[in-house]
Design an enzyme around this catalytic site. Structure first.
Site, PDB file in Angstrom:
ATOM      1  N   CYS A  11      33.550  37.808   5.953  1.00 36.07           N
ATOM      2  CA  CYS A  11      34.430  37.144   6.921  1.00 36.07           C
ATOM      3  C   CYS A  11      35.464  36.283   6.194  1.00 36.07           C
ATOM      4  O   CYS A  11      35.135  35.217   5.677  1.00 36.07           O
ATOM      5  CB  CYS A  11      33.584  36.282   7.862  1.00 36.07           C
ATOM      6  SG  CYS A  11      34.564  35.297   8.996  1.00 36.07           S
ATOM      7  N   CYS A  44      36.104  32.822   7.794  1.00 36.39           N
ATOM      8  CA  CYS A  44      35.021  31.848   7.554  1.00 36.39           C
ATOM      9  C   CYS A  44      35.073  31.314   6.122  1.00 36.39           C
ATOM     10  O   CYS A  44      34.884  30.119   5.902  1.00 36.39           O
ATOM     11  CB  CYS A  44      33.656  32.490   7.767  1.00 36.39           C
ATOM     12  SG  CYS A  44      33.562  33.565   9.190  1.00 36.39           S
ATOM     13  N   ASP A  45      35.302  32.186   5.142  1.00 37.34           N
ATOM     14  CA  ASP A  45      35.087  31.804   3.747  1.00 37.34           C
ATOM     15  C   ASP A  45      36.341  31.813   2.877  1.00 37.34           C
ATOM     16  O   ASP A  45      36.285  31.378   1.715  1.00 37.34           O
ATOM     17  CB  ASP A  45      34.043  32.748   3.115  1.00 37.34           C
ATOM     18  CG  ASP A  45      32.724  32.690   3.868  1.00 37.34           C
ATOM     19  OD1 ASP A  45      32.342  31.581   4.264  1.00 37.34           O
ATOM     20  OD2 ASP A  45      32.106  33.742   4.070  1.00 37.34           O
TER      21      ASP A  45
END
Ligand code: NAP
Length: 320
Positions: free
Chosen positions: A135, A138-139
């Protein structure tokens, strides 16, 4: 524990489940939606969405919030728990939660979507969270001014590579063939983005790591057989999707890839059980199609519940 029998239980709060909730509430069905994680499903993890009608460009998290708020505006009951099992029945269907609660309903809509597929190479599982991600939204932040590899050639890989190119200094997009599967608009953008370098005809055979986490990938050219190592700080894997079919009751037909076969109302072989969104076998998997599935299934469920109640003799009685 709710004693009553609901008209409809919706399992999954992605675009399909939330749309089903909106339509079910508008059809005056006594409905509860059960979602174990974040509402919006995969959309909530997407950086940008540019193909949902009415929004030329909107963040995935923002679009998910809009779906959720819309469903809430109808007073849709929502439960934040994990469903452990779905047991079909003749009188009603039963949904068991991880806190031992049981919900009974005349109709069920299952919209549990799917999860990112893993590469299944050495170093992948052991370094998850230490430089391996599924993701970008997200990261990606952790890889500002660093070098990353994006694995895959589909729409997701292309979108995520473009997103990561805004943060990282260099993005290697590693694809096992010599042509992308992603749509042309994305392909054109990839071509124009100077921070993205394509590595064609190449598979990842191992993800290398040291004490500080991921530090490279071992690659093999599938045409020449050439092997080499590429130093990277992070690896983002987008090689497709595995449907979450673990809750699908026995007797419901699935195809070889594990997607559920339905009729044109999203209905399954079990009366009153509908499957929507990315879990359903179909030509394309898009947010707008999941939403359309949700509306179709809720309308079909409303008709089914009405007929069932009439047959069961559960009709409204006028006071004497
Ligand atoms: P996908 O379309 O199935 O693409 C998966 C990619 O990973 C393909 O390029 C595939 O290579 C590659 N791949 C698969 N297994 C691999 C392996 N073991 N090793 C290396 N590479 C591997 O999956 P997706 O991109 O996640 O998209 C899923 C669905 O969502 C699609 O229908 C897509 O159109 C849709 N989607 C749409 C949008 C949008 O419209 N904005 C955004 C995201 C996703 P090959 O090409 O060689 O098979």
């Amino acid at each position: 524990m709710p004693e009553e029998i609901y008209d409809l239980v919706i399992v999954g709060g992605g675009p399909g489940g939330l749309t089903a909730g909106i339509y079910a509430m508008r059809a005056a069905l006594r409905t509860v939606l059960i979602e174990k994680g974040v509402h919006g499903g995969q959309v909530a993890m997407s950086a940008e969405v540019e193909n949902y009608p009415g929004f030329e460009n909107i963040g995935g998290a923002e679009l998910s919030q809009k779906f959720l708020q819309h469903a809430e505006s109808y007073g849709l009951e929502m439960v934040g728990r994990e469903v452990l099992s779905i047991e079909p029945g003749l009188k009603h269907h039963t949904v068991r939660l991880d806190n031992d609660e049981i919900y009974r309903a005349h109709a069920l809509i299952i919209g549990t979507g799917g999860n990112p597929r893993q590469l299944n190479v050495p170093g992948e599982e052991s370094n998850y969270g230490k430089g391996i991600s599924y993701c970008g939204v997200c990261d990606g932040f952790f890889f500002r001014n660093k070098t990353v590899a994006v694995i895959g050639g589909g729409d997701t890989a292309a979108e995520e590579a473009l997103y990561l190119s805004k943060l990282a200094t260099q993005v290697y997009m590693i694809h096992r063939r010599d042509a992308l599967r992603a749509g042309m608009i994305l392909q054109n953008r990839i071509e124009k983005e100077c921070k993205i370098e394509m590595v064609w005809d190449t598979i990842v055979t191992e993800i290398k790591a040291g004490d500080e986490g991921v530090n490279g990938v071992a690659l093999e050219n599938v045409k020449t057989g050439e092997k080499k190592e590429l130093p990277v700080d992070g690896v983002f894997i987008f090689v497709g999707f595995v449907p979450n079919n673990g809750l699908v009751p026995k007797g419901i037909q699935m195809n070889a890839e594990g997607y559920v076969m339905t009729d044109d109302k999203c209905g399954t072989k079990i009366p009153g059980i509908y499957v929507i969104g990315d879990l359903r076998a179909k030509y394309a998997r898009q947010i707008v199609i999941s939403a359309a599935d949700g509306s179709t299934a809720a309308l079909a469920a409303a008709h089914y519940v009405e007929s069932k109640k009439a047959t069961d003799g559960d009709e409204c009685q006028l006071p004497t």
